[in-house]
Design an enzyme around this catalytic site. Sequence first.
Site, PDB file in Angstrom:
ATOM      1  N   ASP A 173      -3.062   5.451  -2.413  1.00  0.00           N
ATOM      2  CA  ASP A 173      -3.880   6.072  -1.620  1.00  0.00           C
ATOM      3  C   ASP A 173      -4.012   7.267  -1.975  1.00  0.00           C
ATOM      4  O   ASP A 173      -3.053   7.945  -2.020  1.00  0.00           O
ATOM      5  CB  ASP A 173      -3.536   5.555  -0.340  1.00  0.00           C
ATOM      6  CG  ASP A 173      -4.303   6.231   0.721  1.00  0.00           C
ATOM      7  OD1 ASP A 173      -5.034   5.325   1.410  1.00  0.00           O
ATOM      8  OD2 ASP A 173      -4.223   7.174   1.944  1.00  0.00           O
TER       9      ASP A 173
ATOM     10  N   GLU B  55      -6.122   4.418  -6.142  1.00  0.00           N
ATOM     11  CA  GLU B  55      -7.348   5.055  -5.246  1.00  0.00           C
ATOM     12  C   GLU B  55      -7.597   6.312  -5.722  1.00  0.00           C
ATOM     13  O   GLU B  55      -6.401   7.650  -5.391  1.00  0.00           O
ATOM     14  CB  GLU B  55      -7.370   4.782  -3.881  1.00  0.00           C
ATOM     15  CG  GLU B  55      -8.423   4.621  -3.423  1.00  0.00           C
ATOM     16  CD  GLU B  55      -8.405   5.074  -1.936  1.00  0.00           C
ATOM     17  OE1 GLU B  55      -7.448   5.777  -1.268  1.00  0.00           O
ATOM     18  OE2 GLU B  55     -10.009   4.755  -0.383  1.00  0.00           O
TER      19      GLU B  55
ATOM     20  N   HIS C 215     -11.279  -1.790   3.264  1.00  0.00           N
ATOM     21  CA  HIS C 215     -11.225  -2.044   5.043  1.00  0.00           C
ATOM     22  C   HIS C 215     -12.206  -0.579   5.534  1.00  0.00           C
ATOM     23  O   HIS C 215     -12.089  -0.031   6.133  1.00  0.00           O
ATOM     24  CB  HIS C 215      -9.754  -2.070   5.286  1.00  0.00           C
ATOM     25  CG  HIS C 215      -8.664  -0.351   4.251  1.00  0.00           C
ATOM     26  ND1 HIS C 215      -8.542  -0.809   3.430  1.00  0.00           N
ATOM     27  CD2 HIS C 215      -8.507   0.607   5.252  1.00  0.00           C
ATOM     28  CE1 HIS C 215      -8.565   0.380   2.931  1.00  0.00           C
ATOM     29  NE2 HIS C 215      -7.834   1.415   3.977  1.00  0.00           N
ATOM     30  N   ASP C 216     -12.189   0.585   3.902  1.00  0.00           N
ATOM     31  CA  ASP C 216     -13.056   1.059   3.894  1.00  0.00           C
ATOM     32  C   ASP C 216     -14.827   1.640   4.463  1.00  0.00           C
ATOM     33  O   ASP C 216     -15.296   2.562   4.236  1.00  0.00           O
ATOM     34  CB  ASP C 216     -13.027   2.859   3.056  1.00  0.00           C
ATOM     35  CG  ASP C 216     -11.395   3.273   3.760  1.00  0.00           C
ATOM     36  OD1 ASP C 216     -10.224   3.472   2.637  1.00  0.00           O
ATOM     37  OD2 ASP C 216     -10.722   2.749   4.924  1.00  0.00           O
TER      38      ASP C 216
ATOM     39  N   ASP D  44       0.707  -0.664   0.242  1.00  0.00           N
ATOM     40  CA  ASP D  44       0.411  -0.121   0.073  1.00  0.00           C
ATOM     41  C   ASP D  44       1.005   0.843   0.068  1.00  0.00           C
ATOM     42  O   ASP D  44       1.665   1.150   0.593  1.00  0.00           O
ATOM     43  CB  ASP D  44      -0.619  -0.036   0.867  1.00  0.00           C
ATOM     44  CG  ASP D  44      -2.274   0.842   1.105  1.00  0.00           C
ATOM     45  OD1 ASP D  44      -3.251  -0.080   1.335  1.00  0.00           O
ATOM     46  OD2 ASP D  44      -2.136   2.274   0.451  1.00  0.00           O
TER      47      ASP D  44
HETATM   48  O1  TEU Z   1      -9.038   6.208   1.907  1.00  0.00           O
HETATM   49  C1  TEU Z   1      -9.263   7.476   1.464  1.00  0.00           C
HETATM   50  C2  TEU Z   1     -11.211   7.489   1.364  1.00  0.00           C
HETATM   51  O2  TEU Z   1     -11.822   8.743   0.679  1.00  0.00           O
HETATM   52  C3  TEU Z   1     -11.414   7.248   2.630  1.00  0.00           C
HETATM   53  O3  TEU Z   1     -11.338   8.318   4.032  1.00  0.00           O
HETATM   54  C4  TEU Z   1     -12.788   7.045   2.310  1.00  0.00           C
HETATM   55  O4  TEU Z   1     -13.334   7.090   1.709  1.00  0.00           O
HETATM   56  C5  TEU Z   1     -14.168   7.147   3.578  1.00  0.00           C
HETATM   57  O5  TEU Z   1     -12.930   6.677   5.424  1.00  0.00           O
HETATM   58  C6  TEU Z   1     -15.344   6.647   3.352  1.00  0.00           C
HETATM   59  O6  TEU Z   1     -15.826   7.045   4.866  1.00  0.00           O
HETATM   60  C7  TEU Z   1      -7.543   6.095   1.653  1.00  0.00           C
HETATM   61  C8  TEU Z   1      -7.605   4.813   2.741  1.00  0.00           C
HETATM   62  O7  TEU Z   1      -7.646   3.655   2.769  1.00  0.00           O
HETATM   63  C9  TEU Z   1      -8.147   5.828   4.167  1.00  0.00           C
HETATM   64  O8  TEU Z   1      -7.866   3.969   4.913  1.00  0.00           O
HETATM   65  C10 TEU Z   1      -7.465   5.998   5.325  1.00  0.00           C
HETATM   66  O9  TEU Z   1      -7.726   6.442   6.205  1.00  0.00           O
HETATM   67  C11 TEU Z   1      -7.462   7.229   3.903  1.00  0.00           C
HETATM   68  O10 TEU Z   1      -7.377   7.471   2.480  1.00  0.00           O
HETATM   69  C12 TEU Z   1      -6.017   8.596   4.626  1.00  0.00           C
HETATM   70  O11 TEU Z   1      -4.824   8.075   3.956  1.00  0.00           O
END
Ligand code: TEU
Length: 564
Positions: free
Chosen positions: A206, A264, A338-339, A99
């Site tokens: 990311d 992403e 995970h989000d 990542d």
């Molecule tokens: O996620 C980016 C992002 O857009 C997330 O914040 C997501 O849209 C939101 O949490 C949904 O509720 C990336 C990573 O995948 C995330 O885990 C990190 O918190 C974020 O970037 C910052 O690095």
Amino acid sequence: PRSEGWWRNAVVYQIYPRSFADSNGDGTGDIPGIIAHLDHLAELGVDVIWLSPVYTSPMDDNGYDIADYQDIDPLFGTLADMDELLAQAHARGIKILMDLVVNHTSDEHPWFVESRKPGSAKRDWYWWRPARDGHEPGTPGAEPTNWASAFSGPAWHWDEEAGAYYLHLFTRKQPDLNWENPEVREAVYAMMRWWVDRGVDGFRMDVINLISKPSELEDVPPRAGQPYGEGFAAVANGPRLAEFLAEMNAAVGLDEHHLLTVGEMPGSTVELARTITDRASHGLNMVFTFEHVNLDRDPEGSKFAHVPLDLVALKRNLEEWQVGLADVGWNSLYWDNHDQPRAVSRFGDDSPEFRAASAKTLASVLHMHRGTPYVYQGEELGMTNTTFAGIADYRDVEALNYHAEAVGLGEDPEAVLAGLASHSRDNARTPMQWDDTHQAGFTEGIPWLSVNPNYVLVNAKAELADPASVFHHTRRLIALRHELPVVAEGRFALLLGDDPQIWALTRTWEGRTLLLVANCSSRPATVPAGSVPDVAAAELLLATHGDRRGADLEPWESRIFLLG
Ligand code: TEU
């Protein structure tokens, strides 16, 4: 060895290390725990692991706040453990993506610690700005722009030592790097080359479409009842994104080494994805879109306010991306990560009666689209959202900050908790459910986040023993992609696009046609006569309810046929 375009018929499995498997009883997953469970992934048949961050981090955002890109946090193990994971995965024919979190670092990264110092040579490595004219630094309204952080509050924080504000689109412990500075870009590329030399097979990048920010940082329209505006919208998809990615590609040899790269991109569009994933632009192989996972969120309200999913809108959005990238570029395919809340609870039906069938059918729908599928840990088991008794059950900084801010602004605490219960990221981060022993076999200690109480029914051990399980259905879908070129390459066509229950599609390739028919509802459905190809003489490849070919579909019944 990696061949050109190998990732076009690969399936990626995402591991969130914190919640996968704990080998030392500290209640948090780690790299030796992953190594101990690689055979589960080999049995599933996945080709690649995307490893969420394991680098040195203060863990403000569970590792997406990195303080040393070239070392492993003791919570997860050591660099030697990482090398062992690479060796053990490669021995099983499984590749590893790291990542790459380079839109921002941790505020404890030496680069930022140095950048804060007055007169520092690294001052220009981050986004520093003075307080707005006429405002006392550190007071509301003094921030250089009115942008909000994605994790509540302003996107600027006053730093006394530096005597300036710094930008953080996420938490204040995640300062944004200044990609306009070639020194920053070179440092990132050197770090990436170091991982490529160590044997990694690619990167998940990311929020990579936030790295190019507009040259003039200006206010955005304020949001009703909110002190700050939508910061993401101000910076996403900046003017130099394609340029930076092509520079990175050349500097690190992304294409030269046939690495798998997936960006992403919150806020990306099909048009942007066509540009970035067109092989001729030497950008990335594929991107993660957010359009389909925002369809059940209120665009004007809280990102945690649940609105009912419109299946037709979901079908049409995936169709738009299939058509848009049919002749140039490539799609990623995902429901879970995970989000995001668990797909079977969000898009399926996680009741005891329909959980398994809807998990299988959602997997069939996803895997029969054209692109690289991503399976999130536990999705292959049909793991569901969990239950939260109150805010004390949450761990995610996004949820905790949001709750404090919303309640502070006078929102009804019960409504805020209801929104978090359906959409919080902690739903996806409950420990992997390995078996029905104490703590689901995840840890001998106290888990950092509670295990979902349904682990006694939903666990890998039970599903491996049940040929009709979500696990084996997912394994068969992955096998189909490896065996039949029509699955990876076949041209996509949506059928019954406006049907509110049935998801039907064909894939055609070298004279063969694959047909998927799925009832994506908890009610029976009937396929209108003549609306799909006749399947009387077709080969049934995979079904959830046995070899049934009539027009009537059971709730969450799906069938995959090969014609001609
Ligand atoms: O996620 C980016 C992002 O857009 C997330 O914040 C997501 O849209 C939101 O949490 C949904 O509720 C990336 C990573 O995948 C995330 O885990 C990190 O918190 C974020 O970037 C910052 O690095």
